[in-house]
Design a protein around this motif. Structure first.
Motif, PDB file in Angstrom:
ATOM      1  N   MET A 118       6.136   3.416  -6.322  1.00 57.21           N
ATOM      2  CA  MET A 118       7.554   3.764  -6.183  1.00 57.21           C
ATOM      3  C   MET A 118       7.893   4.746  -7.308  1.00 57.21           C
ATOM      4  SD  MET A 118       9.283   0.020  -5.429  1.00 57.21           S
ATOM      5  CE  MET A 118       9.181  -0.577  -7.112  1.00 57.21           C
ATOM      6  N   ALA A 119       8.648   5.775  -6.965  1.00 52.39           N
ATOM      7  CA  ALA A 119       9.049   6.761  -7.982  1.00 52.39           C
ATOM      8  C   ALA A 119      10.245   7.542  -7.449  1.00 52.39           C
ATOM      9  CB  ALA A 119       7.899   7.715  -8.297  1.00 52.39           C
ATOM     10  N   PRO A 120      11.029   8.131  -8.348  1.00 52.77           N
ATOM     11  CA  PRO A 120      12.127   8.982  -7.890  1.00 52.77           C
ATOM     12  C   PRO A 120      11.592  10.132  -7.026  1.00 52.77           C
ATOM     13  CG  PRO A 120      12.187   8.707 -10.264  1.00 52.77           C
ATOM     14  CD  PRO A 120      10.934   8.078  -9.802  1.00 52.77           C
ATOM     15  N   ARG A 121      12.466  10.640  -6.201  1.00 50.12           N
ATOM     16  CA  ARG A 121      12.065  11.582  -5.158  1.00 50.12           C
ATOM     17  C   ARG A 121      11.259  12.792  -5.661  1.00 50.12           C
ATOM     18  NH1 ARG A 121      15.929  13.375  -0.188  1.00 50.12           N
ATOM     19  NH2 ARG A 121      14.565  14.966   0.675  1.00 50.12           N
ATOM     20  N   GLU A 122      11.694  13.406  -6.763  1.00 54.95           N
ATOM     21  CA  GLU A 122      10.997  14.613  -7.252  1.00 54.95           C
ATOM     22  C   GLU A 122       9.572  14.275  -7.666  1.00 54.95           C
ATOM     23  OE1 GLU A 122      13.939  13.521  -8.447  1.00 54.95           O
ATOM     24  OE2 GLU A 122      15.208  14.963  -7.399  1.00 54.95           O
ATOM     25  N   LEU A 123       9.406  13.150  -8.350  1.00 57.30           N
ATOM     26  CA  LEU A 123       8.056  12.756  -8.766  1.00 57.30           C
ATOM     27  C   LEU A 123       7.217  12.399  -7.548  1.00 57.30           C
ATOM     28  CD1 LEU A 123       8.651  10.492 -11.924  1.00 57.30           C
ATOM     29  CD2 LEU A 123       7.591  12.751 -11.860  1.00 57.30           C
ATOM     30  N   MET A 124       7.825  11.672  -6.615  1.00 53.58           N
ATOM     31  CA  MET A 124       7.068  11.226  -5.437  1.00 53.58           C
ATOM     32  C   MET A 124       6.657  12.409  -4.557  1.00 53.58           C
ATOM     33  SD  MET A 124       5.523   8.813  -4.098  1.00 53.58           S
ATOM     34  CE  MET A 124       6.061   7.204  -4.677  1.00 53.58           C
ATOM     35  N   ALA A 125       7.474  13.430  -4.504  1.00 48.46           N
ATOM     36  CA  ALA A 125       7.118  14.608  -3.692  1.00 48.46           C
ATOM     37  C   ALA A 125       5.832  15.229  -4.231  1.00 48.46           C
ATOM     38  CB  ALA A 125       8.256  15.626  -3.721  1.00 48.46           C
ATOM     39  N   GLU A 126       5.709  15.308  -5.545  1.00 44.25           N
ATOM     40  CA  GLU A 126       4.485  15.866  -6.143  1.00 44.25           C
ATOM     41  C   GLU A 126       3.293  14.935  -5.926  1.00 44.25           C
ATOM     42  OE1 GLU A 126       4.072  18.935  -7.425  1.00 44.25           O
ATOM     43  OE2 GLU A 126       6.105  19.217  -6.677  1.00 44.25           O
ATOM     44  N   PHE A 127       3.552  13.631  -6.069  1.00 46.07           N
ATOM     45  CA  PHE A 127       2.500  12.622  -5.852  1.00 46.07           C
ATOM     46  C   PHE A 127       1.912  12.767  -4.447  1.00 46.07           C
ATOM     47  CE2 PHE A 127       1.073   8.492  -4.388  1.00 46.07           C
ATOM     48  CZ  PHE A 127       0.489   7.874  -5.480  1.00 46.07           C
ATOM     49  N   ARG A 128       2.795  12.930  -3.474  1.00 52.83           N
ATOM     50  CA  ARG A 128       2.323  13.002  -2.075  1.00 52.83           C
ATOM     51  C   ARG A 128       1.516  14.270  -1.808  1.00 52.83           C
ATOM     52  NH1 ARG A 128       7.519  10.567   1.289  1.00 52.83           N
ATOM     53  NH2 ARG A 128       7.317   8.420   0.528  1.00 52.83           N
ATOM     54  N   LYS A 129       1.807  15.325  -2.561  1.00 55.59           N
ATOM     55  CA  LYS A 129       1.002  16.544  -2.387  1.00 55.59           C
ATOM     56  C   LYS A 129      -0.463  16.268  -2.711  1.00 55.59           C
ATOM     57  CE  LYS A 129       4.565  19.904  -3.683  1.00 55.59           C
ATOM     58  NZ  LYS A 129       4.944  20.892  -4.724  1.00 55.59           N
ATOM     59  N   VAL A 130      -0.685  15.436  -3.736  1.00 47.99           N
ATOM     60  CA  VAL A 130      -2.070  15.112  -4.122  1.00 47.99           C
ATOM     61  C   VAL A 130      -2.652  14.090  -3.143  1.00 47.99           C
ATOM     62  CG1 VAL A 130      -3.539  14.225  -5.980  1.00 47.99           C
ATOM     63  CG2 VAL A 130      -1.548  15.637  -6.533  1.00 47.99           C
ATOM     64  N   HIS A 131      -1.870  13.070  -2.859  1.00 52.15           N
ATOM     65  CA  HIS A 131      -2.328  11.986  -1.966  1.00 52.15           C
ATOM     66  C   HIS A 131      -2.773  12.519  -0.593  1.00 52.15           C
ATOM     67  CE1 HIS A 131      -2.354   8.276   0.311  1.00 52.15           C
ATOM     68  NE2 HIS A 131      -1.263   8.591   0.989  1.00 52.15           N
ATOM     69  N   GLN A 132      -2.033  13.500  -0.059  1.00 53.37           N
ATOM     70  CA  GLN A 132      -2.327  13.945   1.308  1.00 53.37           C
ATOM     71  C   GLN A 132      -3.678  14.649   1.428  1.00 53.37           C
ATOM     72  OE1 GLN A 132       0.529  16.838   2.673  1.00 53.37           O
ATOM     73  NE2 GLN A 132       0.356  18.030   0.806  1.00 53.37           N
ATOM     74  N   PHE A 133      -4.224  15.101   0.281  1.00 53.45           N
ATOM     75  CA  PHE A 133      -5.537  15.745   0.337  1.00 53.45           C
ATOM     76  C   PHE A 133      -6.634  14.873  -0.254  1.00 53.45           C
ATOM     77  CE2 PHE A 133      -2.624  19.466   0.388  1.00 53.45           C
ATOM     78  CZ  PHE A 133      -2.861  19.778   1.719  1.00 53.45           C
ATOM     79  N   ASN A 134      -6.294  13.607  -0.517  1.00 51.43           N
ATOM     80  CA  ASN A 134      -7.339  12.712  -1.009  1.00 51.43           C
ATOM     81  C   ASN A 134      -7.540  11.630   0.033  1.00 51.43           C
ATOM     82  OD1 ASN A 134      -9.196  11.457  -2.555  1.00 51.43           O
ATOM     83  ND2 ASN A 134      -7.877  11.017  -4.271  1.00 51.43           N
ATOM     84  N   ALA A 135      -6.916  10.461  -0.115  1.00 50.02           N
ATOM     85  CA  ALA A 135      -7.062   9.449   0.944  1.00 50.02           C
ATOM     86  C   ALA A 135      -6.286   9.867   2.197  1.00 50.02           C
ATOM     87  CB  ALA A 135      -6.575   8.095   0.467  1.00 50.02           C
ATOM     88  N   PHE A 136      -5.155  10.590   1.966  1.00 51.95           N
ATOM     89  CA  PHE A 136      -4.252  11.010   3.028  1.00 51.95           C
ATOM     90  C   PHE A 136      -3.411   9.858   3.567  1.00 51.95           C
ATOM     91  CE2 PHE A 136      -3.976  11.918   7.805  1.00 51.95           C
ATOM     92  CZ  PHE A 136      -2.715  12.487   7.726  1.00 51.95           C
ATOM     93  N   VAL A 137      -4.055   8.774   3.998  1.00 54.16           N
ATOM     94  CA  VAL A 137      -3.311   7.606   4.489  1.00 54.16           C
ATOM     95  C   VAL A 137      -4.001   6.315   4.037  1.00 54.16           C
ATOM     96  CG1 VAL A 137      -2.341   8.702   6.547  1.00 54.16           C
ATOM     97  CG2 VAL A 137      -4.596   7.621   6.658  1.00 54.16           C
ATOM     98  N   THR A 138      -3.347   5.217   4.301  1.00 52.96           N
ATOM     99  CA  THR A 138      -3.894   3.895   3.965  1.00 52.96           C
ATOM    100  C   THR A 138      -4.035   3.102   5.265  1.00 52.96           C
ATOM    101  OG1 THR A 138      -2.794   4.026   1.830  1.00 52.96           O
ATOM    102  CG2 THR A 138      -3.430   1.826   2.556  1.00 52.96           C
ATOM    103  N   ASN A 139      -5.082   2.302   5.330  1.00 54.69           N
ATOM    104  CA  ASN A 139      -5.431   1.453   6.477  1.00 54.69           C
ATOM    105  C   ASN A 139      -4.211   0.959   7.279  1.00 54.69           C
ATOM    106  OD1 ASN A 139      -6.050  -1.055   7.860  1.00 54.69           O
ATOM    107  ND2 ASN A 139      -8.037  -0.938   6.846  1.00 54.69           N
ATOM    108  N   ALA A 140      -4.136   1.357   8.545  1.00 53.13           N
ATOM    109  CA  ALA A 140      -2.925   1.092   9.351  1.00 53.13           C
ATOM    110  C   ALA A 140      -2.687  -0.386   9.696  1.00 53.13           C
ATOM    111  CB  ALA A 140      -2.950   1.939  10.626  1.00 53.13           C
ATOM    112  N   PRO A 141      -3.638  -1.087  10.336  1.00 52.55           N
ATOM    113  CA  PRO A 141      -3.320  -2.466  10.729  1.00 52.55           C
ATOM    114  C   PRO A 141      -3.025  -3.371   9.540  1.00 52.55           C
ATOM    115  CG  PRO A 141      -5.629  -1.927  11.228  1.00 52.55           C
ATOM    116  CD  PRO A 141      -4.961  -0.650  10.827  1.00 52.55           C
ATOM    117  N   VAL A 142      -3.677  -3.110   8.408  1.00 54.43           N
ATOM    118  CA  VAL A 142      -3.392  -3.891   7.196  1.00 54.43           C
ATOM    119  C   VAL A 142      -1.920  -3.716   6.807  1.00 54.43           C
ATOM    120  CG1 VAL A 142      -3.783  -3.896   4.690  1.00 54.43           C
ATOM    121  CG2 VAL A 142      -5.735  -4.008   6.236  1.00 54.43           C
ATOM    122  N   GLN A 143      -1.424  -2.510   6.923  1.00 51.31           N
ATOM    123  CA  GLN A 143      -0.019  -2.252   6.543  1.00 51.31           C
ATOM    124  C   GLN A 143       0.951  -2.996   7.456  1.00 51.31           C
ATOM    125  OE1 GLN A 143       1.314   1.660   5.253  1.00 51.31           O
ATOM    126  NE2 GLN A 143      -0.713   2.436   5.764  1.00 51.31           N
TER     127      GLN A 143
END
Ligand code: GLN
Length: 385
Positions: A249-274
């Motif tokens: 969890m993070a404020p929007r500006e920080l999270m937007a940058e976080f997601r830029k990195v995440h989308q090119f690494n794991a990209f997503v997390t296991n769906a049925p587990v979620q």
């Protein structure tokens, strides 16, 4: 193996295999009671297993949204509001990740580049410094004061330089089992007020705080929440470390940058587990009762070793109990941990591995996320030493 013209240039030249892998492997080889690596030796709730099966059978087996499935992000936001009075927008400020380690690594990678300084507390959970270094950052260590592992906030203040970009905190703390007080967080909040320093707050043991104390999440402190990545893990909370699912969890500006990195690494997390976790989170008791569940185990283990020559340090949170062994041996804790496993059949974690240089005090960390039968057997061996 190809023949490289130059030797491979390691990005982590001083890093070996993690102590958790080393000790769990040694424990298995010697058929020892494994109180080293932190994971339960009992299963998760049958309801949770049934929910996972339900969602796998419902065919929810393709890529979920990059930030995580909506019902899970909403459940996380509701929990943060109910427990910490914090408002996180599930759409922009919460991301489900493949484990807290990944969340911490991604937060560090998002912000840290060559020459950036990151303040860490020593002993430090083993993934922090390598994650900083692999990004070219420089870990700056402040010592937790033995034996209560408290923080001298003046030392933290002294460690801050114009290059300080981040501070990583961890409460309840692994490996020390200490917890931050509200006063600790107020001091940190004041210290960071006029800086651009970002906090990564590792709160994977948020629901395992003992003796009636409250978990002090940075999310409770507006001046900290506005500059923090809060990281947690379902592995600890629901006894599913192997599911490797957590959230940030993070404020929007920080999270937007976080997601830029995440989308090119794991990209997503296991769906049925979620989906399974989202439904299971409706049962608030499962996490609200966790502290009492583990406190009973802590006290059972402590009663078991009461007659031994080990001396317990306070365990205020997490599922670890540290024991001093000055009365038993002057060996290094790394040597004793190996000998205990090989010769006596009980495995623990030597706390010195969480320091750059071994400290003078001698401590072993024991995990009590185990059945009473396992804990009783382990304690009985420890009483013979
Ligand atoms: N966090 C767990 C521990 O401290 C282990 C996690 C791991 O093996 N990387 O024991």
């Amino acid at each position: 193996m190809p023949k490289f013209s130059n030797p491979i240039k390691s990005k982590l030249p001083h890093v070996g295999t993690t102590i958790f892998t080393v000790m769990s492997r040694l424990a298995a080889e010697h058929n020892a009671i494994n109180l080293s690596q932190g994971f339960p030796d009992f299963d998760c709730a049958p309801e949770l297993r049934a929910l996972l099966t339900k969602y796998v059978n419902a065919g929810l087996n393709q890529y979920p949204p990059m930030a995580g499935v909506a019902p899970l992000r909403e459940a996380i936001a509701e929990k943060a509001a109910a427990l910490y009075g914090a408002t996180y927008d599930p759409e922009h400020e919460i991301t489900v990740v493949p484990g807290a380690t990944y969340g911490i690594f991604t937060a560090i990678t998002t912000l840290i580049g060559p020459g950036d300084e990151v303040i860490l507390f020593e002993p430090a959970y083993d993934s922090y410094a390598p994650a900083v270094e692999v990004n070219g950052g420089i870990p700056i260590f402040v010592q937790l004061r033995f034996p209560d592992y408290s923080i001298d906030w003046q030392e933290v203040q002294n460690a801050i330089t114009p290059k300080t970009r981040m501070i990583i905190i961890n409460t309840p703390n692994n490996p020390t089992a200490s917890v931050f007080s509200a006063e600790d967080l107020r001091l940190l909040e004041g210290m960071l007020r006029d800086t651009d320093i970002v906090v990564v707050s590792d709160e994977v043991y948020e629901h395992i705080v003992f003796d009636g104390h409250k978990h002090q999440s940075v999310a409770r402190f507006p001046g900290l929440a506005e500059r923090s990545f809060v990281v947690s893990s379902f592995g600890k909370t629901y006894h599913v470390t192997g599911w490797k699912t957590g959230y940030v969890m993070a404020p929007r500006e920080l999270m937007a940058e976080f997601r830029k990195v995440h989308q090119f690494n794991a990209f997503v997390t296991n769906a049925p587990v979620q989906y399974a976790l989202a439904e299971y989170m409706k049962n608030r008791d499962a996490y609200l009762e966790l502290a009492a569940f583990y406190q009973k185990k802590r006290d059972f283990f402590l009663a078991g070793v009461a007659a031994s020559r080990f001396k317990p340090l306070p365990s205020r949170g997490t599922f670890f109990q540290n024991l001093r062994y000055d009365a038993i041996s002057d060996e290094q804790d790394t040597d004793l941990a190996i000998r205990l496993t090989r010769e006596h059949g009980v495995a623990a974690i030597p706390v010195s591995v969480f320091y750059r240089k071994p400290p003078a005090h001698k401590v072993l960390r024991f995990c009590f996320a185990k059945s009473e039968e396992t804990l009783a057997k382990g304690a009985e061996i420890l009483c013979r030493l």
